[in-house]
Structure formats: C-alpha cells, structure tokens
Scaffold this active site. Structure first.
Site, mmCIF file in Angstrom:
data_model
loop_
_atom_site.group_PDB
_atom_site.id
_atom_site.type_symbol
_atom_site.label_atom_id
_atom_site.label_comp_id
_atom_site.label_asym_id
_atom_site.label_seq_id
_atom_site.Cartn_x
_atom_site.Cartn_y
_atom_site.Cartn_z
ATOM 1 C CD GLU A 36 5.903 -1.876 7.954
ATOM 2 O OE1 GLU A 36 5.300 -2.896 8.313
ATOM 3 O OE2 GLU A 36 6.322 -1.681 6.809
ATOM 4 N NE ARG B 88 8.291 0.349 0.977
ATOM 5 C CZ ARG B 88 9.156 1.361 1.123
ATOM 6 N NH1 ARG B 88 10.028 1.633 0.159
ATOM 7 N NH2 ARG B 88 9.182 2.070 2.222
ATOM 8 C CD GLN C 19 3.809 -5.564 3.222
ATOM 9 O OE1 GLN C 19 4.697 -4.709 3.373
ATOM 10 N NE2 GLN C 19 2.522 -5.270 3.357
ATOM 11 C CG MET D 250 -2.669 -3.906 6.391
ATOM 12 S SD MET D 250 -2.653 -2.219 5.818
ATOM 13 C CE MET D 250 -2.864 -2.478 4.080
ATOM 14 C CB CYS E 63 -0.951 0.004 1.196
ATOM 15 S SG CYS E 63 -0.133 0.058 2.804
#
Length: 426
Positions: A114, A52, A120, A193, A50
């Site tokens: 984070e 990059r 990811q 998320m 979300c």
C-alpha cells in the site's frame, strides 16, 4: 544511545484495542511532551493510523524508557501494563530499525504494497520535529527508512498496481453490489482515504457525494474528484437515502448510530474505515457493515499474490539495516579522527615554537620544520586512522571508540552520545 519502538498494530491487536489509542493533534502533542519528560528519552515520535499506533524513541536506558512509555499507554488506553507488554511488539536497537524500515516499505502493512504509509510516517515525523520532540537521531533513521522503501519499490514489484485499505474496500463493494453504476454513494470525511474512495467510485460511474463538517473542505474534494457536495447537517437523512456510505473521519465518537436508522426497501452497504469507528450499529440484515478488520480475506489474497516480492523486500530491508548501522558507526568515528589530527597539529605547533625559542633550529627554518613534522605525523597516523574507520563496522567498535575518547579526554565533549556510557563505566 538506543532506538526503541512499541507497536500496537493489526498484527497483534483487534480494532477494539487499537481505537483506544487514537489521538487528536492536541493529544499527540501532549503525549510527545510527556514522552520526552523521561530523563532517559531524548527524542520521540508517534505514528497513529487506522491499522497501527506506534511510539518511536531514542533513549539512553531501554528499561527505564519502556517503563515510562507503558505508564503513558496504560493511562491512555485503560489497559494494564502486563496486558500491554504481552500484546505489543516491543523492539530495540537493530530490531527497532528493522521494524521501522519494514513499516516504511509497506511489508508490515495490512495491505502489503500500500502506498499511504510512507506519507503517514513523514507526517508523523514532521509533526514531532516541528514541535521539537524529534531531532537528528530520529531524522537519520527516518531518512534511511525512506531510502530503503525506495529500494523496495524500485527493485521489486510489490507496489505494482498500487493498493490501499480504501481501494481494497472498493473491491469488496464491487464483489457485493450488482449494477454498481446505478447506485448512489456518500463519502464522509475529506482525508486521503476519503479521496481514494471518491475517485474510485466516480471512475466506476457511481453518483458520488462528499460531506464534511467543514463544507469548504467538502467542496474542494468534490471539485477535485468530480463529485457533488452533501450538507453534513442532513446526515441523519443520508443514512436512509444512500445505497453506499464510506466514512473515514477523525471524530472521537460515532457519527452514525442506531437511532438514526429507519427501515428502507433497498440494501445498504456501509464501510467504516475510521479509528475510532464512526458507525455504532446493532446487527441488521438490511445493512452490510464492513470495518477495517473485515477486509482480511482480500488482504490475505493480496499477500499471497505478492509473497515473492515480500521475500525480496525482506532481503532489502535486512541489508539496509546493516548498512544503516555501518554508516552510523562510520559517521560517529569521524569526529574522533578529526580530533586526533587536531591535537597532533597543535602538538607540532607547540614543539616548533619551543625548539625555535631554545635556539635548536634557526628561525628561518621554522616553516619547513613545521611542515615536515606535520607530514611525519600524518604518515604515522594514516594506518591507525584507516584501521579505526575499518573497525567502526565491527561489533567491538564501541569499545575501541570509547577508549579513544578516554585517551583524548576531549574537553569540548564533541564525541557522539552513543559512546559516552563507556566513560561512565570506567
């Protein structure tokens, strides 16, 4: 061989630009396939989150590889090459590795510290590797990136009280909503998320529902989070029933639009954490709509709180980059040293056979003569190969190694790719 990275992130692009570069799995594979069609690019990886969109490649010619990447991005986003070059962060070699290590360590994230970005990155590499687009060179870089990230977590407090974009969004809603436990919330989507949002809401006593196009997935997440399931087919009703909506789907078009919205007698709080955005909404004073880029105030506060740890982390990243290239150079000089000893042993064997055949040495002394000659060669080569290993950490190592390759003239071509260009220049 060079490393090259092109990055469009929250640092240089707003959400309108970033959502032009979102990819389904099929689109990712198509992008990677076209990426490695360039004769200059041997490996490639695509990271899309979300915050990059980044392309990592290994290449022989940086300018040619960059031109190829820009052609692909221009076609994908409908933006000019001039705009992309002026906007994107474009880094190569040690700067590209530094960028990768910083991303893995979460100091380049919108929310510093984070915990999602490492996963990811692993998913992005696994996707490329399983389909044959990423191999040894990117694997080496990613392996050291995760080692660097582990050092940052272990030696700083940057990830104490773990945070994420989703948890920041939750803190935003707590600041806006009174009597949160009296509200009813809907979480749309079943990704990481969505899971974070649902668990936070449930823990705060909010009546929480999960919905997804695939009901079975919604049921599983609801079971894991102790939430309830809502029928995705009734989404048009949900927008007018729920106080709070969090949405983070991979839909390529908005799933909530103005046409679905009716006037109600309560305030609604909507969080759109998706890229591209899930909600297309004309401004209304009865709906608070937050998108990823709207959480910047809390993000800035988070960065200020962790500034000391960020400085420490940057130091660790810098040292890790140096260590990576030292390791890479040392690794790549070993095949040359091995070949030197191999050729020396072969020369001893040939010469031993010749002197026995000529009668210069009695046949019964063949073993002793061969062993003595090999020991003498090893003693002679010891200091030279030691200096080669030490020299592999210096800037001139490429020149020295390239010269050694030329002298050895290895017909099996087992010298690493990064040194082959020296021969071409000669």
């Amino acid at each position: 061989m060079h490393y090259l990275t092109v990055s469009l992130s929250h640092k240089n692009s707003d959400i309108e630009i970033r959502e032009k570069f979102t990819y389904t799995d099929d689109e990712k594979e198509g992008c990677l396939k076209r990426l490695v069609q360039s004769p200059s690019i041997s490996e490639g990886m695509l990271l899309a989150t979300c915050n990059r969109m980044e392309i990592y490649v290994c290449c022989d010619d940086i300018d040619d590889a960059l031109s190829h990447i820009m052609t692909l991005l221009t076609f994908k986003g409908g933006l000019s090459e001039e705009y992309l070059k002026a906007t994107a962060e474009i880094v190569d070699d040690s700067s590209a590795i530094h960028h990768l290590f910083a991303v893995a360590s979460s100091i380049d994230s919108m929310v510093v510290g984070e915990t999602q970005i490492a996963g990811q990155l692993k998913d992005a590499y696994r996707f490329a590797h399983e389909r044959g687009y990423a191999a040894k060179k990117l694997s080496r870089a990613l392996s050291h990136a995760f080692k660097c990230a582990a050092k940052v977590r272990n030696y700083t407090d940057i990830s104490s009280k773990p945070v994420s974009v989703a948890s920041v969004a939750i803190s935003q809603i707590k600041a806006k909503v009174d009597a949160l436990s009296s509200k009813k919330a809907l979480v749309i989507g079943v990704g990481e998320m969505s899971e974070i949002c649902a668990k936070h809401l449930v823990s705060d006593g909010v009546e929480t529902y999960i919905t997804n196009r695939t009901r079975q997935k919604a049921e599983k997440l609801a079971d894991d989070c102790h939430a309830k399931v809502y029928d995705f087919g009734n989404l048009h009703k949900a927008v007018n029933e729920f106080d709070i909506i969090f949405t983070a789907t991979s839909a390529s078009y908005p799933i909530i639009t103005n046409e679905l919205i009716e006037k109600v007698d309560f305030q609604r709080f909507w969080f759109d954490l998706a890229i591209p955005r899930d909600i297309e909404l004309t401004y209304r004073d009865d709906i608070y709509l937050f998108v990823v880029d709207d959480i910047q105030e809390i993000v800035d506060s988070n960065r200020a709180d962790r500034e000391q740890y960020v400085r420490q982390a940057h130091g660790i990243v810098g040292r890790s980059v140096v260590e990576f290239f030292e390791w890479l150079d040392a690794l790549n000089v070993e095949p040359i040293i091995k070949e030197i000893y191999k050729k020396a042993d072969s020369a001893v064997d040939i010469e031993t056979e010749r002197v026995i055949k000529k009668g210069f040495i009695p046949k019964e002394y063949e073993y002793q003569v061969n062993k003595m000659a090999k020991q003498a060669i090893k003693r002679f080569l010891h200091d030279m190969t030691k200096k080669m290993r030490e020299g592999s950490h210096e800037a001139k190592s490429d020149t020295v190694t390239g010269a050694m390759q030329y002298i050895l003239n290895d017909e099996h071509d087992n010298i690493p790719d990064q040194y082959k260009h020296h021969l071409k220049k000669d």
